[in-house]
Scaffold this motif. Structure first.
Motif, PDB file in Angstrom:
ATOM      1  N   PRO A 129      -8.887  -5.634  -7.863  1.00  0.00           N
ATOM      2  CA  PRO A 129      -8.385  -5.826  -6.499  1.00  0.00           C
ATOM      3  C   PRO A 129      -8.417  -4.564  -5.640  1.00  0.00           C
ATOM      4  O   PRO A 129      -8.636  -4.640  -4.442  1.00  0.00           O
ATOM      5  N   SER A 130      -8.242  -3.402  -6.249  1.00  0.00           N
ATOM      6  CA  SER A 130      -8.225  -2.170  -5.455  1.00  0.00           C
ATOM      7  C   SER A 130      -9.574  -1.866  -4.816  1.00  0.00           C
ATOM      8  O   SER A 130      -9.638  -1.177  -3.801  1.00  0.00           O
ATOM      9  N   LEU A 131     -10.663  -2.413  -5.378  1.00  0.00           N
ATOM     10  CA  LEU A 131     -11.994  -2.171  -4.833  1.00  0.00           C
ATOM     11  C   LEU A 131     -12.665  -3.417  -4.268  1.00  0.00           C
ATOM     12  O   LEU A 131     -13.545  -3.321  -3.427  1.00  0.00           O
ATOM     13  N   ASP A 132     -12.284  -4.583  -4.765  1.00  0.00           N
ATOM     14  CA  ASP A 132     -13.004  -5.809  -4.422  1.00  0.00           C
ATOM     15  C   ASP A 132     -12.247  -6.749  -3.496  1.00  0.00           C
ATOM     16  O   ASP A 132     -12.785  -7.764  -3.095  1.00  0.00           O
ATOM     17  N   ARG A 133     -11.011  -6.448  -3.176  1.00  0.00           N
ATOM     18  CA  ARG A 133     -10.218  -7.347  -2.351  1.00  0.00           C
ATOM     19  C   ARG A 133      -9.893  -6.683  -1.029  1.00  0.00           C
ATOM     20  O   ARG A 133      -9.483  -5.539  -0.981  1.00  0.00           O
ATOM     21  N   VAL A 134     -10.072  -7.448   0.029  1.00  0.00           N
ATOM     22  CA  VAL A 134      -9.703  -7.000   1.369  1.00  0.00           C
ATOM     23  C   VAL A 134      -8.514  -7.844   1.796  1.00  0.00           C
ATOM     24  O   VAL A 134      -8.584  -9.072   1.795  1.00  0.00           O
ATOM     25  N   GLU A 135      -7.418  -7.208   2.148  1.00  0.00           N
ATOM     26  CA  GLU A 135      -6.172  -7.913   2.466  1.00  0.00           C
ATOM     27  C   GLU A 135      -6.310  -8.878   3.645  1.00  0.00           C
ATOM     28  O   GLU A 135      -5.912 -10.028   3.561  1.00  0.00           O
ATOM     29  N   ASN A 136      -6.876  -8.414   4.747  1.00  0.00           N
ATOM     30  CA  ASN A 136      -7.000  -9.250   5.946  1.00  0.00           C
ATOM     31  C   ASN A 136      -8.403  -9.136   6.546  1.00  0.00           C
ATOM     32  O   ASN A 136      -8.581  -8.535   7.599  1.00  0.00           O
ATOM     33  N   PRO A 137      -9.385  -9.746   5.914  1.00  0.00           N
ATOM     34  CA  PRO A 137     -10.742  -9.628   6.440  1.00  0.00           C
ATOM     35  C   PRO A 137     -10.933 -10.451   7.715  1.00  0.00           C
ATOM     36  O   PRO A 137     -10.318 -11.505   7.876  1.00  0.00           O
ATOM     37  N   ALA A 138     -11.774  -9.949   8.593  1.00  0.00           N
ATOM     38  CA  ALA A 138     -12.134 -10.703   9.802  1.00  0.00           C
ATOM     39  C   ALA A 138     -13.372 -11.533   9.496  1.00  0.00           C
ATOM     40  O   ALA A 138     -14.281 -11.077   8.797  1.00  0.00           O
ATOM     41  N   TRP A 146     -11.875 -21.711   6.415  1.00  0.00           N
ATOM     42  CA  TRP A 146     -12.222 -21.754   5.000  1.00  0.00           C
ATOM     43  C   TRP A 146     -11.073 -21.159   4.190  1.00  0.00           C
ATOM     44  O   TRP A 146     -10.247 -20.408   4.718  1.00  0.00           O
ATOM     45  N   PRO A 147     -11.002 -21.466   2.897  1.00  0.00           N
ATOM     46  CA  PRO A 147      -9.929 -20.913   2.065  1.00  0.00           C
ATOM     47  C   PRO A 147      -9.899 -19.380   2.127  1.00  0.00           C
ATOM     48  O   PRO A 147     -10.935 -18.734   2.262  1.00  0.00           O
ATOM     49  N   LYS A 148      -8.703 -18.852   2.009  1.00  0.00           N
ATOM     50  CA  LYS A 148      -8.522 -17.402   2.099  1.00  0.00           C
ATOM     51  C   LYS A 148      -8.621 -16.704   0.744  1.00  0.00           C
ATOM     52  O   LYS A 148      -8.571 -15.486   0.674  1.00  0.00           O
ATOM     53  N   CYS A 149      -8.732 -17.488  -0.330  1.00  0.00           N
ATOM     54  CA  CYS A 149      -8.863 -16.865  -1.642  1.00  0.00           C
ATOM     55  C   CYS A 149      -9.619 -17.785  -2.600  1.00  0.00           C
ATOM     56  O   CYS A 149      -9.753 -18.989  -2.368  1.00  0.00           O
TER      57      CYS A 149
END
Length: 164
Positions: A129-138, A146-149
């Motif tokens: 998650p620290s490298l592959d996840r964006v908290e609030n992507p545009a 679309w689903p957020k996760c």
């Protein structure tokens, strides 16, 4: 720069294949890569880089604009604005959930992957998650609903999204 590879010398090797059959979905590594699974336990998800082998041809590699595959998107879209298999380099990336790891046979069980049986696999990277996840992507408005996760994607009506 002795020993370095340059783009002109680029070589990509298949490390395994996707299997999708009555036994389920899994990634079968070439046995030579079994040691590379050391320490992979505990990662619930992996990023799999694979080859869109069915689109590895001159027309597909030169298809840069296409009719939108998405119902609410603009009528025409550039390849880099889609997840189309038709690309200059037919490389795909899928985040997958791991169901089991068989070190002895160099097999990783997968809950699902959007690749066909016998699809060549290029690489595996652990999802962190620290490298592959964006908290609030545009994202563009046409795909904002679309689903957020990943977890919510399973129950989403994807038929309402695609033109195929």
């Amino acid at each position: 720069l002795k020993g370095r590879l340059f783009v002109e010398d680029l070589k990509v090797k298949k490390i395994g294949v996707i299997r999708a059959d009555e036994a389920g979905m899994r990634l079968e590594l070439n046995q030579a890569y079994a040691p590379a699974l050391t320490g992979i336990e505990g990662f619930s998800h992996l990023n799999i880089l694979w080859w869109f082998s069915q689109c590895d041809n001159v027309p597909s590699r030169n298809q840069l604009v296409e009719h939108s595959p998405y119902k609410s998107a603009p009528a025409y879209m550039g390849t880099f604005a889609t997840r189309s298999p038709e690309r200059p380099n037919p490389i795909a990336l899928s985040c997958v959930q791991v169901t089991y790891i068989d070190h002895q046979n160099a097999v990783i069980g997968l809950a699902y992957i959007d690749a066909n049986d016998s699809t060549p696999v290029l690489d595996i990277k652990p999802y962190t998650p620290s490298l592959d996840r964006v908290e609030n992507p545009a994202v563009p408005e046409w795909c904002a609903d679309w689903p957020k996760c990943y977890e919510d994607s399973e129950d989403f009506n994807w038929d309402s999204v695609f033109n195929f």
